[in-house]
Design a protein around this motif. Structure first.
Motif: not given
Length: 260
Positions: A69, A75, A231, A258
């Protein structure tokens, strides 16, 4: 009466906007302490809430995980709470954290007796090599006892988790430095062995990264990692690399959203 999740102006035409709707609303914040009592089984962790309810991950089922992410998407928070969940739910556990950003992110864990943190690339390679050696030792134990996999309670052998925060720092092959190139290649080779063979030896990888391209996490390693928590990513190319589709680049601009 639909729920508006987000309103976006189309990047291709500023006269067009998109309204993203949902039939059911997801919470914007879930507190770990409100749900941590649900971790009743060893080696489990909280993933989050979906439209179908609470999702709890099990390391014995997913084996290895990529957490990807862009900055600010959630993240790092997820990576840390995953580790907290595993440490809370599991007795027979050793955790090795590789944080080449000088250990800033992993400072929370440094006083725990079953956690070791390394902050330099040479130390990371030493740890990875030691874990590969331990893996070979465990395979000899399995062969001797006619077992197919390590069961920590039965065998009195701890499960090992290797967490790498910002894996791109460890795995990117630097062209301008011979030593850095050699270190990255060794780290890739050792990680590939663990990804291929670690499941039966009760050794698990968790790789977190902002950059998901073949130059940062080797394609061979990705092939052997069967769980992805992704994400929002900044580019369609990154989303294609980790998911095989562009959905991570189209996620709502809500922290913590996510795709598993």
């Amino acid at each position: 009466n639909a729920i508006v999740q987000e309103i976006r102006v189309s990047p291709g035409n500023r006269q067009i906007f998109e309204i993203l709707i949902a039939e059911k609303e997801l919470p914007n914040l879930i507190r770990f302490q409100d749900l941590s009592e649900r971790l009743t089984k060893p080696f489990t962790f909280l993933v989050g809430k979906s439209l179908s309810g609470l999702i709890i991950g099990d390391l014995c089922e997913v084996h290895h995980i990529i957490v990807a992410g862009a900055t600010g998407g959630g993240k790092s928070v997820f990576f840390k709470q995953l580790l907290v969940g595993l440490l809370k739910s599991s007795k027979h556990l050793q955790v090795y954290l590789i944080d080449l950003k000088r250990g800033v992110e992993m400072k929370t864990f440094e006083n725990l007796s079953n956690v070791r943190i390394v902050k330099e690339t040479p130390d990371a390679i030493v740890i990875l090599q030691a874990i590969v050696d331990e893996m070979e030792k465990r395979f000899r134990y399995l062969e001797k006892n006619n077992f197919t996999e390590i069961v920590p309670v039965r065998d009195k052998i701890d499960r090992i988790v290797i967490g790498v925060d910002e894996a791109s720092v460890l795995f990117t092959i630097e062209k301008h430095s011979k030593l850095a190139k050699e270190n990255a290649e060794i780290a890739r080779e050792l990680t590939d062995k663990i990804a291929k063979l670690g499941r039966a030896a009760a050794i698990n990888l968790i790789l977190a990264t902002q950059k998901v391209v073949k130059e940062t996490i080797d394609t061979r390693v990705q092939t052997n990692i069967n769980a992805r928590m992704v994400f929002r990513l900044n580019t369609v190319a990154s989303s294609m690399t980790v998911l095989g589709n562009k959905k991570a680049a189209e996620l709502h601009l809500i922290k913590g959203r996510a795709i598993l």
